[in-house]
Design a protein around this motif. Structure first.
Motif, PDB file in Angstrom:
ATOM      1  N   GLY A 268       1.000  -1.183  -0.008  1.00  0.00           N
ATOM      2  CA  GLY A 268       0.146   0.039   0.175  1.00  0.00           C
ATOM      3  C   GLY A 268       0.766   1.126  -0.013  1.00  0.00           C
ATOM      4  N   ASP A 269       0.158   2.238   0.007  1.00  0.00           N
ATOM      5  CA  ASP A 269       0.875   3.542   0.228  1.00  0.00           C
ATOM      6  C   ASP A 269       1.276   4.105   1.740  1.00  0.00           C
ATOM      7  OD1 ASP A 269       0.901   3.974  -2.638  1.00  0.00           O
ATOM      8  OD2 ASP A 269      -0.718   5.396  -2.653  1.00  0.00           O
ATOM      9  N   TYR A 270       2.545   4.423   1.837  1.00  0.00           N
ATOM     10  CA  TYR A 270       2.515   4.686   3.445  1.00  0.00           C
ATOM     11  C   TYR A 270       3.307   6.238   3.347  1.00  0.00           C
ATOM     12  CZ  TYR A 270       1.844  -0.028   4.358  1.00  0.00           C
ATOM     13  OH  TYR A 270       1.335  -1.416   4.787  1.00  0.00           O
ATOM     14  N   ASP A 271       2.921   6.835   4.405  1.00  0.00           N
ATOM     15  CA  ASP A 271       3.336   8.405   4.658  1.00  0.00           C
ATOM     16  C   ASP A 271       4.585   7.934   5.686  1.00  0.00           C
ATOM     17  OD1 ASP A 271       1.781   9.733   3.205  1.00  0.00           O
ATOM     18  OD2 ASP A 271       0.376  10.178   4.823  1.00  0.00           O
ATOM     19  N   LEU A 272       5.994   8.678   5.266  1.00  0.00           N
ATOM     20  CA  LEU A 272       6.970   8.591   5.940  1.00  0.00           C
ATOM     21  C   LEU A 272       7.236   9.894   6.328  1.00  0.00           C
ATOM     22  CD1 LEU A 272       9.085   6.253   3.527  1.00  0.00           C
ATOM     23  CD2 LEU A 272       7.564   5.663   5.318  1.00  0.00           C
ATOM     24  N   ARG A 273       7.281  10.296   7.503  1.00  0.00           N
ATOM     25  CA  ARG A 273       7.567  11.463   8.461  1.00  0.00           C
ATOM     26  C   ARG A 273       8.715  11.592   9.247  1.00  0.00           C
ATOM     27  NH1 ARG A 273       2.002  14.309  10.115  1.00  0.00           N
ATOM     28  NH2 ARG A 273       3.364  16.150  10.012  1.00  0.00           N
ATOM     29  N   ALA A 274       9.246  12.757   9.217  1.00  0.00           N
ATOM     30  CA  ALA A 274      10.473  12.886  10.160  1.00  0.00           C
ATOM     31  C   ALA A 274      10.169  14.173  10.879  1.00  0.00           C
ATOM     32  CB  ALA A 274      11.743  13.008   9.541  1.00  0.00           C
ATOM     33  N   PHE A 275      10.554  14.566  12.188  1.00  0.00           N
ATOM     34  CA  PHE A 275      10.471  15.565  12.877  1.00  0.00           C
ATOM     35  C   PHE A 275      11.515  16.139  13.655  1.00  0.00           C
ATOM     36  CE2 PHE A 275       6.308  13.358  12.706  1.00  0.00           C
ATOM     37  CZ  PHE A 275       5.519  14.342  12.336  1.00  0.00           C
ATOM     38  N   LEU A 276      12.056  17.330  13.429  1.00  0.00           N
ATOM     39  CA  LEU A 276      13.156  17.811  14.089  1.00  0.00           C
ATOM     40  C   LEU A 276      12.818  18.132  15.602  1.00  0.00           C
ATOM     41  CD1 LEU A 276      14.693  19.971  11.295  1.00  0.00           C
ATOM     42  CD2 LEU A 276      15.102  17.747  11.856  1.00  0.00           C
ATOM     43  N   ARG A 291       7.707  15.115   4.802  1.00  0.00           N
ATOM     44  CA  ARG A 291       6.912  14.166   4.603  1.00  0.00           C
ATOM     45  C   ARG A 291       6.804  13.719   3.140  1.00  0.00           C
ATOM     46  NH1 ARG A 291       1.659  13.540   2.653  1.00  0.00           N
ATOM     47  NH2 ARG A 291       1.444  15.992   2.737  1.00  0.00           N
ATOM     48  N   THR A 292       6.691  12.305   3.028  1.00  0.00           N
ATOM     49  CA  THR A 292       6.590  11.954   1.473  1.00  0.00           C
ATOM     50  C   THR A 292       5.727  10.674   1.700  1.00  0.00           C
ATOM     51  OG1 THR A 292       7.677  11.565  -0.417  1.00  0.00           O
ATOM     52  CG2 THR A 292       8.722  10.433   1.534  1.00  0.00           C
ATOM     53  N   ARG A 293       5.057  10.253   0.303  1.00  0.00           N
ATOM     54  CA  ARG A 293       4.114   9.139   0.639  1.00  0.00           C
ATOM     55  C   ARG A 293       4.724   8.344  -0.584  1.00  0.00           C
ATOM     56  NH1 ARG A 293      -2.342   9.571   0.368  1.00  0.00           N
ATOM     57  NH2 ARG A 293      -1.771  10.410   2.555  1.00  0.00           N
ATOM     58  N   VAL A 294       5.047   7.035  -0.375  1.00  0.00           N
ATOM     59  CA  VAL A 294       5.428   6.193  -1.257  1.00  0.00           C
ATOM     60  C   VAL A 294       4.754   4.746  -1.237  1.00  0.00           C
ATOM     61  CG1 VAL A 294       7.906   7.058  -1.058  1.00  0.00           C
ATOM     62  CG2 VAL A 294       7.115   5.185   0.384  1.00  0.00           C
ATOM     63  N   ARG A 295       4.902   4.102  -2.287  1.00  0.00           N
ATOM     64  CA  ARG A 295       4.264   2.754  -2.551  1.00  0.00           C
ATOM     65  C   ARG A 295       5.152   1.616  -1.941  1.00  0.00           C
ATOM     66  NH1 ARG A 295      -0.996   1.174  -2.711  1.00  0.00           N
ATOM     67  NH2 ARG A 295      -1.330  -0.812  -3.745  1.00  0.00           N
ATOM     68  N   VAL A 296       4.753   0.992  -0.915  1.00  0.00           N
ATOM     69  CA  VAL A 296       5.863  -0.251  -0.315  1.00  0.00           C
ATOM     70  C   VAL A 296       4.888  -1.407  -0.351  1.00  0.00           C
ATOM     71  CG1 VAL A 296       6.953  -0.869   1.670  1.00  0.00           C
ATOM     72  CG2 VAL A 296       6.537   1.500   1.392  1.00  0.00           C
ATOM     73  N   THR A 297       5.769  -2.685  -0.964  1.00  0.00           N
ATOM     74  CA  THR A 297       5.409  -3.782  -1.106  1.00  0.00           C
ATOM     75  C   THR A 297       5.160  -4.386   0.306  1.00  0.00           C
ATOM     76  OG1 THR A 297       7.498  -4.649  -1.402  1.00  0.00           O
ATOM     77  CG2 THR A 297       5.954  -4.150  -3.346  1.00  0.00           C
ATOM     78  N   ALA A 298       4.226  -5.660   0.603  1.00  0.00           N
ATOM     79  CA  ALA A 298       4.062  -6.004   2.079  1.00  0.00           C
ATOM     80  C   ALA A 298       5.622  -6.741   1.971  1.00  0.00           C
ATOM     81  CB  ALA A 298       3.328  -7.268   1.819  1.00  0.00           C
ATOM     82  N   GLY A 299       6.063  -6.960   3.376  1.00  0.00           N
ATOM     83  CA  GLY A 299       7.219  -7.432   3.583  1.00  0.00           C
ATOM     84  C   GLY A 299       8.172  -6.694   4.798  1.00  0.00           C
ATOM     85  N   GLU A 381       7.817   8.811  11.610  1.00  0.00           N
ATOM     86  CA  GLU A 381       6.513   7.984  11.846  1.00  0.00           C
ATOM     87  C   GLU A 381       6.330   7.663  10.637  1.00  0.00           C
ATOM     88  OE1 GLU A 381       4.169  10.998  14.932  1.00  0.00           O
ATOM     89  OE2 GLU A 381       3.383  11.111  12.968  1.00  0.00           O
ATOM     90  N   ILE A 382       5.484   6.313  10.608  1.00  0.00           N
ATOM     91  CA  ILE A 382       5.208   5.360   9.339  1.00  0.00           C
ATOM     92  C   ILE A 382       3.386   5.434   9.613  1.00  0.00           C
ATOM     93  CG2 ILE A 382       5.375   3.661   8.047  1.00  0.00           C
ATOM     94  CD1 ILE A 382       8.174   3.162   8.933  1.00  0.00           C
ATOM     95  N   THR A 383       2.893   5.917   8.624  1.00  0.00           N
ATOM     96  CA  THR A 383       1.447   5.806   8.544  1.00  0.00           C
ATOM     97  C   THR A 383       0.906   5.092   7.365  1.00  0.00           C
ATOM     98  OG1 THR A 383       1.121   7.977   9.961  1.00  0.00           O
ATOM     99  CG2 THR A 383      -0.574   7.096   8.765  1.00  0.00           C
ATOM    100  N   GLY A 384      -0.055   4.108   7.426  1.00  0.00           N
ATOM    101  CA  GLY A 384      -0.522   3.537   6.425  1.00  0.00           C
ATOM    102  C   GLY A 384      -1.099   2.143   6.935  1.00  0.00           C
ATOM    103  N   PRO A 385      -1.651   1.523   5.816  1.00  0.00           N
ATOM    104  CA  PRO A 385      -1.485   1.634   4.372  1.00  0.00           C
ATOM    105  C   PRO A 385      -2.700   2.479   3.772  1.00  0.00           C
ATOM    106  CG  PRO A 385      -2.412  -0.359   4.952  1.00  0.00           C
ATOM    107  CD  PRO A 385      -2.133   0.023   6.207  1.00  0.00           C
TER     108      PRO A 385
END
Length: 829
Positions: A268-276, A291-299, A381-385
Motif C-alpha cells: 500500500g501507500d505509506y506516509d514517511l515523516r520526520a520531525f526535528l 513528509r513523503t508518500r511512497v508505495r511499499v510492498t508487503a514484507g 513516523e510511518i502511517t498507512g496503508p
C-alpha cells in the motif's frame, strides 16, 4: 572462636569493635557460602593485628590427608564458634564427618571458600592456622568433594521457567519469520543472580497473560497480513547520536538520524515523516517536519531518515554555533533560512527516495526555544496503508502456509499440516493429533465466518499464548525414584541448547536431530554446538549473557541512562563505548579466543571519536577498526574501556568503591554484601585547607571498622583503576594531587595500577576462569548455583586449562551433568 572469648582477650575498645564487626559480618559469611570468595579477595574483619602461627610442619600437612587429621583441624579452629550452641552464621560443623564430604557438599564447599580466602577463623582470633595449613586443608577437602561428585554427580533442579521478554521476542521472530515489533508492549523482566532469565524471578500474573494475549492477536494478524487494513501510525524515537555518523547501518556521509526496520503487512501507500527537535514547537512542514508518500510492498523493509553531512559542511540557515546536532556548520548566518540549506534525506531499503532542504526558524520561533546549532532529529513516523492491496506472499506468509488449498475439500488436511508444523516448532518437540486438536478447532470455528488465511492466523494467536510456548516445560520419566537425577530427553536438551546459545527456540535441524535421539551422541552434540555458535543468532551470547555478566545491562550500575557531567561527553561517545565492548566480546566469541583476553588483551576496537577520547593518534573516520595497544600502553583487556569505567563512577567523579564492587561481582563472582542502611556519602572536606583525593576520601570513610569490613577487600581493585577518569581518559592527578594507584589486599598481595591488576589476575587465571564458568552456568541453567555445583565448575575449567577458550567453556557447560540432567521432585509426605 566464640565472640565472648575474643572480647575477653582484647581491650574493652577492641572488644567493642570486634562485636560490631562480627554482627555486621554475619550476612557476609552466609553469602560467601553460596558465591565463591576468591583466594585474593578477602572480605576480612578488622581488629588488632594478630600474629599468624608459624609455618606448619610436614607432619601437620600430612595429617590433613586423613579424615582424622581434618576432623582435628575443624575441632581446633572452627567448632568454637560453629558448634550446636553458638552456630555462628547459622553454621554447625561440630560432629560433621570429614570422611564423607559429599553428603554435606554445600557446607564443605563453603568451608573451602572461607579457608581459601583466609578470613576464617576471623583475624580477631589469636588461634589461627597458618595460610599454608588453611590452603592444604581446603585442597584436601576439594579433592574429596570432587571424588564424591564423580561418584554421585549433582544435577540440580530448575523450576518451570517462563520465556523472558527477549526470549519471547526472538521466539516469535524465528517462529513466524518477522521482526517482532511489539517488544515494548511487554513489561521488563526482573532479575536475579545478575541475569534476567533466572526461573524463580520470572513471575506470571493475570495482567501479564492479558498482555501476551493482546500481543498474540497483533502478531498473528501481522504475520499473515490478514489484519484489517485500517490506518496505523508507528512512531520511532531518535535514541542515538545526532552529531555523528551512527555506523555501518547508516549511509556514509551522513550524521545522526533514525533507522527503522519494519514489517509492512500489506502492500500500500505509506506516509514517511520526520520531525526535528524541539517537538513542543509547531511542526511546520519544511522547517520542523518532512513528509513523503511512497508505495511499499508487503514484507520487511528498512526506512532511514538522516542528514547529509557533506552538504552541511559550509552551509547553514542556522547560527554558526554548535548544538546537539554537532559542531558548528559554518557558512552564512541566516535565521530566515534563505541560504543554501542543510538537507535531510529519506531512504527505503538503501535507496534514496526524497531529499529535503531544511529552512531555518523564524525570529519568533527562535524566541520560543528553537535549538541552536545543526538540525537535530526527534522522531520518525510511518502511517498507512493507504490504497491497501490484498495479503501478499511475504516471507512470513510463505513460511507459515506450507500448503495452499485449491478446493474447500482440501482445507482440513492443509490446516492440519500447517498447525502441526507450527506447533512442533512452537512447543519445541514432536506433537500428536491430541496436541493439535484444540488449535484445529479454533481454525474450524473461525472458518465459518472468515477466510482461510485469517482462520489460520487465529490458530496462530492461540498457539502464542499456549503454556508450552510461553513456558519451558520439561517432561520427566513416567517412573522414577523421587529426588533422583535423570537425563532429560533430547527435546529438552535441544531447548536448553537453543535458549542458552540463541535466546530463542530450536531450528528445524536441531529438532530433527532431537527427534532421532541423536543428541545423546557426544560427537553429534558437539557438532550441533559448533553449528549453532557459527550462526549469527549466537550473537545473543554477547547481547544477553556477556553484557549482563559484565554488568553493562541490568547490573548495579548499567551503562544505559548514565550521563556524566563532563562537557566532553555526548551521546556519540556513549554509543562508541558500548560498540567497543560489543565488538571486543563478539571477536572473543567468534574467534574462540581465551577468556584471559578479558583481562589482558593487547587489542581493542575504536573509531576516531573514541580514539581521541583515549588519546590515541592516527585514527580517522567514524568506522570502528581493530587496533593493537602500544607496548607501554596502560590499557589492555576491558579494564580501560569506557563502557566499564564510566557507569561504575559518579556523574562528577570516579568511584573506587563502584569499580571495586564491579571487579568482585563481575570478574570474581564474589559480590560484596549490600551496604547497611543510611551509609553517609564520602566526606570531601579538606584537611588543613588541602583538598583530598578520591582515594583519601574513601580511606577516611572506611576508617569506621564496620565500613572497613567490606571496603578492605573491595576498594583496592578500584584504587588500581584510579588513573582512569570518568570517561576512561588517563590522568596522573585528580583534584587532590597525584593519583595513588597502589593497592594491597588483606592477605598481603600488592599491585599497582591497571597493569599490576592485570598481572595479578593473570597469575590467578584459574580463579577468574572458574568465576566466569560459574556465571555462564548460572545463565545457561537459569538458576542460582549451589555449593554442590562447584565440582562441575572446577571440572569444566580444568579441562579447558590452560587457555580457557570461550568455545571450550561453552562446550564444557553443555556437556555437564547439570545441563544434561535434572533431579526428580522430592516425595511429598
Amino acid at each position: 572462636m566464640r565472640l565472648e572469648g575474643a572480647a575477653q582477650r582484647l581491650s574493652a575498645e577492641d572488644a567493642a569493635t570486634a562485636i560490631r564487626l562480627n554482627r555486621f559480618a554475619a550476612g557476609v559469611a552466609a553469602l560467601a557460602f553460596i558465591v565463591g570468595v576468591p583466594s585474593f579477595a578477602i572480605k576480612a574483619q578488622q581488629g588488632p593485628a594478630v600474629a599468624a602461627r608459624p609455618a606448619p610442619t610436614p607432619q601437620q600437612l600430612a595429617a590433613l590427608k586423613t579424615p582424622a587429621g581434618r576432623t582435628e583441624f575443624v575441632q581446633k579452629y572452627c567448632t568454637g564458634c560453629h558448634d550446636d550452641i553458638q552456630a555462628s552464621g547459622g553454621l554447625v560443623l561440630d560432629g560433621l564427618a570429614t570422611d564423607n564430604t559429599g553428603e554435606h557438599a554445600d557446607i564443605w564447599e563453603g568451608v573451602v571458600r572461607r579457608l581459601t580466602a583466609g578470613d576464617m577463623p576471623p583475624l580477631t582470633e589469636k588461634l589461627r592456622p597458618a595460610m599454608a595449613e588453611s590452603h592444604a586443608m581446603a585442597q584436601f577437602l576439594v579433592d574429596d568433594l570432587d571424588q564424591a561428585a564423580v561418584a554421585s554427580p549433582f544435577a540440580g533442579r530448575t523450576v518451570i521457567r517462563r520465556l523472558n521478554r527477549t526470549e519471547y521476542s526472538n521466539a516469535v521472530r524465528d517462529l513466524l519469520k518477522i521482526d517482532f515489533p511489539y517488544e515494548g508492549d511487554l513489561p521488563r523482566d526482573g532479575g536475579a543472580a545478575g541475569f534476567d532469565n533466572i526461573a524463580d524471578s520470572l513471575s506470571f500474573s493475570p495482567v501479564l497473560l492479558e498482555t501476551y494475549m493482546k500481543v498474540a492477536r497483533k502478531v498473528g494478524d501481522l504475520a499473515l497480513g490478514e489484519a484489517d487494513a485500517s490506518l496505523l501510525t508507528d512512531r520511532y524515537t531518535a535514541t542515538k547520536t545526532q552529531a555523528a555518523w551512527q555506523g555501518p547501518s547508516m549511509p556514509f556521509g551522513t550524521r545522526g538520524g533514525v533507522r527503522v526496520r519494519k514489517y509492512f503487512p500489506r502492500t500500500g501507500d505509506y506516509d514517511l515523516r520526520a520531525f526535528l527537535a524541539p517537538t513542543d514547537l509547531t511542526p511546520i512542514e519544511g522547517v520542523r517536519s518532512f513528509r513523503t508518500r511512497v508505495r511499499v510492498t508487503a514484507g520487511t523493509h528498512s526506512f532511514i531518515a538522516t542528514f547529509l553531512q557533506s552538504s552541511a559542511l559550509s552551509e547553514g540557515p542556522v547560527p554558526n554555533i554548535a548544538g546537539e546536532g554537532g559542531s558548528a556548520l559554518g557558512g552564512p548566518l541566516d535565521p530566515l533560512g534563505s541560504a543554501v540549506r542543510p538537507k535531510i534525506v529519506f531512504l527505503l531499503d538503501g535507496k534514496m527516495i526524497k531529499t529535503f532542504g531544511i529552512a531555518g526558524p523564524s525570529a519568533s520561533e527562535a524566541a520560543l526555544g528553537a535549538r541552536h546549532g545543526p538540525p537535530h532529529l526527534a522522531r520518525v513516523e510511518i502511517t498507512g496503508p493507504y490504497k491497501a492491496g490484498p495479503p501478499a506472499e511475504t516471507e512470513s506468509r510463505q513460511h507459515l502456509l506450507t500448503c495452499q488449498p485449491k478446493r474447500p475439500a482440501q482445507e482440513a488436511a492443509c490446516a492440519d499440516q500447517i498447525v502441526t508444523t507450527l506447533l512442533r516448532r512452537a512447543w519445541r518437540r514432536d506433537v500428536t493429533p491430541k496436541d493439535t486438536k484444540p488449535y484445529l478447532a479454533t481454525f474450524t470455528r473461525s472458518r465459518a465466518e472468515a477466510n482461510f488465511g485469517l482462520s489460520i492466523s487465529r490458530a496462530v494467536r492461540d498457539i502464542l499464548v499456549s503454556p508450552e510456548f510461553l513456558f519451558r516445560l520439561e517432561r520427566g520419566p513416567s517412573i522414577a525414584t523421587p529426588n533422583s537425577p535423570y537425563r532429560v530427553d533430547d527435546f529438552a536438551v535441544a531447548s536448553r541448547l537453543s535458549f542458552f546459545l540463541w535466546s530463542s527456540i530450536p531450528d528445524d535441524e536441531l529438532l530433527d536431530v532431537a527427534s532421532k535421539n541423536r543428541l545423546r551422541d557426544p560427537a553429534v552434540l558437539e557438532g550441533q554446538v559448533k553449528r549453532m555458535m557459527a550462526d549469527r543468532k549466537a550473537n545473543a551470547l554477547v547481547d544477553n549473557f556477556a553484557m549482563q555478566w559484565l554488568g553493562v545491562i541490568n547490573g548495579p550500575h548499567p551503562l544505559e541512562g548514565f550521563t556524566p557531567a563532563d562537557p566532553q561527553y555526548d551521546a556519540a561517545l556513549g554509543e562508541a563505548f558500548e560498540t567497543e565492548l560489543r565488538l571486543f566480546l563478539t571477536n572473543l566469541m567468534r574467534e574462540n579466543r581465551s577468556l584471559m583476553d578479558i583481562i589482558n588483551a593487547n587489542y581493542s576496537f575504536v573509531n576516531e571519536r573514541l580514539a581521541k577520547n583515549y588519546g590515541i593518534p592516527g585514527v580517522k573516520g567514524a568506522g570502528f577498526r581493530r587496533i593493537v595497544w602500544p607496548e607501554n600502553s596502560p590499557r589492555g583487556g576491558i579494564f580501560g574501556m569506557g563502557a566499564i569505567l564510566m557507569p561504575n563512577s559518579h556523574t562528577t567523579s570516579t568511584s573506587p568503591v563502584y569499580r571495586g564492587e564491579w571487579v568482585l561481582t563481575s570478574l570474581l563472582n564474589s559480590p560484596p554484601s549490600p551496604p547497611p542502611n543510611n551509609v553517609p556519602p564520602l566526606d570531601a572536606k579538606p584537611v588543613n585547607g588541602k583538598p583530598l583525593s578520591l582515594r583519601q576520601q574513601t580511606e577516611r570513610h572506611r576508617a569506621d571498622p564496620v565500613c572497613a569490613s567490606c571496603h578492605v577487600g573491595m576498594d583496592p581493585y578500584g584504587f588500581a583503576l584510579e588513573n582512569f577518569d570518568v570517561l576512561g581518559r588517563w590522568r596522573d592527578a585528580d583534584q587532590g594531587g597525584k593519583v595513588d594507584a597502589k593497592a594491597q589486599l588483606p592477605n598481603g598481595i600488592s599491585f599497582e595500577g591497571p597493569a599490576g591488576l592485570r598481572k595479578m589476575m593473570t597469575q590467578h587465571s584459574t580463579v577468574f576462569a572458574q568465576a566466569t564458568t560459574a556465571r555462564m552456568m548460572t545463565y545457561a541453567l537459569g538458576r542460582r548455583l549451589e555449593g554442590r555445583d562447584m565440582a562441575t565448575v572446577r571440572a569444566i575449567t580444568k579441562k579447558a586449562a590452560p587457555e580457557y577458550r570461550f568455545g571450550d567453556i561453552v562446550l564444557g557447560v553443555v556437556r555437564s551433568t547439570p545441563f544434561m540432567m535434572k533431579k526428580t521432585e522430592e516425595k511429598k509426605s
